[in-house]
Design an enzyme around this catalytic site. Structure first.
Site, PDB file in Angstrom:
ATOM      1  N   LYS A  35       0.851  -1.201   0.000  1.00  0.00           N
ATOM      2  CA  LYS A  35       0.000   0.000   0.000  1.00  0.00           C
ATOM      3  C   LYS A  35       0.890   1.256   0.000  1.00  0.00           C
ATOM      4  O   LYS A  35       2.078   1.181   0.333  1.00  0.00           O
ATOM      5  CB  LYS A  35      -0.912  -0.027   1.226  1.00  0.00           C
ATOM      6  CG  LYS A  35      -0.196  -0.066   2.552  1.00  0.00           C
ATOM      7  CD  LYS A  35      -1.104  -0.618   3.650  1.00  0.00           C
ATOM      8  CE  LYS A  35      -0.374  -0.636   4.989  1.00  0.00           C
ATOM      9  NZ  LYS A  35      -1.045  -1.505   5.972  1.00  0.00           N
ATOM     10  N   ARG A 130     -10.568  -1.221  14.978  1.00  0.00           N
ATOM     11  CA  ARG A 130     -10.454  -0.368  13.817  1.00  0.00           C
ATOM     12  C   ARG A 130     -11.415  -0.937  12.772  1.00  0.00           C
ATOM     13  O   ARG A 130     -12.527  -0.469  12.648  1.00  0.00           O
ATOM     14  CB  ARG A 130      -8.987  -0.352  13.346  1.00  0.00           C
ATOM     15  CG  ARG A 130      -8.650   0.823  12.489  1.00  0.00           C
ATOM     16  CD  ARG A 130      -7.163   0.886  12.173  1.00  0.00           C
ATOM     17  NE  ARG A 130      -6.681  -0.290  11.455  1.00  0.00           N
ATOM     18  CZ  ARG A 130      -5.444  -0.428  10.987  1.00  0.00           C
ATOM     19  NH1 ARG A 130      -4.549   0.549  11.172  1.00  0.00           N
ATOM     20  NH2 ARG A 130      -5.065  -1.516  10.338  1.00  0.00           N
ATOM     21  N   TYR A 252      15.439  29.420  11.257  1.00  0.00           N
ATOM     22  CA  TYR A 252      14.223  30.100  11.713  1.00  0.00           C
ATOM     23  C   TYR A 252      14.043  29.916  13.213  1.00  0.00           C
ATOM     24  O   TYR A 252      14.239  28.827  13.746  1.00  0.00           O
ATOM     25  CB  TYR A 252      13.001  29.513  11.005  1.00  0.00           C
ATOM     26  CG  TYR A 252      12.895  29.909   9.548  1.00  0.00           C
ATOM     27  CD1 TYR A 252      12.776  31.238   9.157  1.00  0.00           C
ATOM     28  CD2 TYR A 252      12.903  28.927   8.560  1.00  0.00           C
ATOM     29  CE1 TYR A 252      12.676  31.582   7.822  1.00  0.00           C
ATOM     30  CE2 TYR A 252      12.800  29.258   7.215  1.00  0.00           C
ATOM     31  CZ  TYR A 252      12.683  30.592   6.856  1.00  0.00           C
ATOM     32  OH  TYR A 252      12.578  30.940   5.536  1.00  0.00           O
ATOM     33  N   MET A 300      11.996  24.474   4.654  1.00  0.00           N
ATOM     34  CA  MET A 300      11.322  23.796   3.539  1.00  0.00           C
ATOM     35  C   MET A 300      12.302  23.082   2.609  1.00  0.00           C
ATOM     36  O   MET A 300      12.076  21.938   2.204  1.00  0.00           O
ATOM     37  CB  MET A 300      10.478  24.801   2.746  1.00  0.00           C
ATOM     38  CG  MET A 300       9.588  24.126   1.713  1.00  0.00           C
ATOM     39  SD  MET A 300       8.626  25.282   0.734  1.00  0.00           S
ATOM     40  CE  MET A 300       7.438  25.869   1.902  1.00  0.00           C
TER      41      MET A 300
HETATM   42  C1  LIG Z   1      -0.277  -2.509   6.573  1.00  0.00           C
HETATM   43  C2  LIG Z   1      -0.805  -3.836   6.948  1.00  0.00           C
HETATM   44  C3  LIG Z   1       0.055  -4.926   7.179  1.00  0.00           C
HETATM   45  C4  LIG Z   1       1.562  -4.799   7.207  1.00  0.00           C
HETATM   46  O1  LIG Z   1       1.984  -4.284   8.469  1.00  0.00           O
HETATM   47  P1  LIG Z   1       3.532  -4.095   8.794  1.00  0.00           P
HETATM   48  O2  LIG Z   1       3.547  -3.648  10.209  1.00  0.00           O
HETATM   49  O3  LIG Z   1       4.028  -3.042   7.873  1.00  0.00           O
HETATM   50  O4  LIG Z   1       4.179  -5.404   8.563  1.00  0.00           O
HETATM   51  C5  LIG Z   1      -0.521  -6.158   7.425  1.00  0.00           C
HETATM   52  N1  LIG Z   1      -1.868  -6.314   7.471  1.00  0.00           N
HETATM   53  C6  LIG Z   1      -2.715  -5.280   7.280  1.00  0.00           C
HETATM   54  C7  LIG Z   1      -4.182  -5.517   7.370  1.00  0.00           C
HETATM   55  C8  LIG Z   1      -2.215  -4.015   7.024  1.00  0.00           C
HETATM   56  O5  LIG Z   1      -3.064  -2.999   6.844  1.00  0.00           O
END
Ligand SMILES: *Cc1c(COP(=O)(O)O)cnc(C)c1O
Length: 360
Positions: A35, A130, A252, A300
């Site tokens: 992702k 979640r 800054y 920046m």
């Molecule tokens: C992002 C994600 C993972 C991977 O998690 P890591 O901590 O990066 O290994 C696994 N399962 C789900 C459902 C996720 O959203």
């Protein structure tokens, strides 16, 4: 001339980390979690190596569609499932596995013509609160899905809230095993932390993310100590040098004031490149292969560093923001965040380079 801030992506490091997943979980198949454009590393360049995984897992449907057009033929799992009915149609058409975590998604599946052979990962909320069905609702959801002719397979799935903590999965694992009792189908539970620390959670499919990229899922254990190699190196160059007298301030807000005469360097990298603005004075950084520290506020396009340990540094000298000399996790810890956030935040203007051997 292009600005000098750039990342170098090491495919051999990714190959090593994926192999490490195989060594830790030899009996499980592995979804490589990609992702957010492979946690900011750039998915396309990684595909030749990720071909050694059993499938790819992500959340973005446009990206999944691109993967199919690009020629990726192995499984693709959508970790948040469908966001609207059109996503279910797309999944059926191009062969995407769908997470199902709430009743509305089952309604959408019911509307798909029965011959599509959908592969479903039904998600249990095992305490993270979640996504996922509550323990008391899970089996009813499973039965609803089982009754749909369009659904061929149901994998039993959950995601741990605390796999990076001591004894962080035992309660969730007990809930999972109790709810799943007697249900057929494969199991998928483990993220990186659980792959490393909780073999009892490996089961049929593991879901490594951060460890593939060579960063640590744990706050207090380094990636190197876990046998992982950093895939991303973030670097730039010195574009200026200043000599400070005692009492001179930097940047800054003048948050850093020299207490003695000292030399500092100015690096062509700032928060608009993805370097965290919250990184305080003292955040590790390397110049000419020597570790030193940032000083003052990150701006920046620039940040300042202490050149006292590196008298040989000149304008043009190479700087590593993170990579092999400075693990991304150390920068993250200093900035009060995690390596995940830093690699995901690399900005579009940063040049990208891919390497297939040790050379950069
Ligand atoms: C992002 C994600 C993972 C991977 O998690 P890591 O901590 O990066 O290994 C696994 N399962 C789900 C459902 C996720 O959203």
């Amino acid at each position: 001339m292009p600005r000098t801030a750039r990342i170098t992506i090491s495919r051999p490091a990714l190959r090593h980390n994926l192999q490490h997943v195989r060594t830790l979980a030899p009996a499980a198949r592995a979804w490589a979690v990609v992702k957010a454009d492979a946690y900011g590393h750039g998915l396309e360049a990684l595909l030749p190596v990720l071909d050694a995984a059993d499938g790819l897992a992500l959340v973005e449907f446009d990206r999944a569609q691109w993967l199919r057009e690009y020629g990726w033929r192995k499984p693709i799992l959508m970790l948040e499932g469908a966001f609207e009915p059109a996503d279910v149609e797309l999944a059926a058409r191009i062969g995407l596995s769908l997470t199902v975590h709430e009743p509305r998604q089952i309604d959408w599946l019911s509307a798909v013509p029965p011959h599509n052979g959908l592969d479903i990962h039904l998600k249990l909320n095992s305490g993270m609160n979640r996504l996922g069905f509550a323990a008391a609702e899970y089996r009813a959801a499973w039965q609803r899905l089982r009754a749909l002719q369009s659904v061929t397979d149901i994998t039993l799935m959950t995601h741990f809230a605390n796999a990076d903590l001591a004894d962080g999965v035992s309660q969730a694992l007990a809930v999972f095993d109790q709810v799943m009792q007697g249900l057929g189908g494969e199991r998928s539970l483990a993220n990186s932390a659980a792959i490393i620390d909780w073999p009892a959670a490996h089961r049929d499919w593991v879901r490594p993310g951060i460890m593939l990229y060579g960063a640590s899922p744990f706050g207090s254990r380094s990636a190197a100590s876990l046998g992982l190699e950093p895939v991303m190196r973030f670097e730039s160059r010195l574009i200026g040098r200043q000599r400070l007298a005692a009492g001179d301030a930097v940047g800054y807000g003048s948050t850093f004031v020299a207490d003695r005469p000292m030399s500092i360097g100015i690096v062509a990298c700032g928060y608009a490149d993805g370097y965290p603005r919250h990184a305080p004075t003292g955040t590790p950084i390397a110049v000419c292969g020597v570790r030193t520290r940032t000083i003052g506020r990150v701006s920046m396009d620039m940040l300042a560093i202490d050149l006292e340990p590196v008298p040989q540094a000149v304008v043009g000298s190479p700087v590593e923001l993170w990579g092999e000399q400075v693990p991304v996790d150390e920068v993250a810890a200093s900035a009060g965040t995690v390596g995940y956030e830093l690699t995901c935040a690399i900005a579009p203007r940063v040049l990208r380079h891919v390497t297939d051997d040790g050379t950069r």
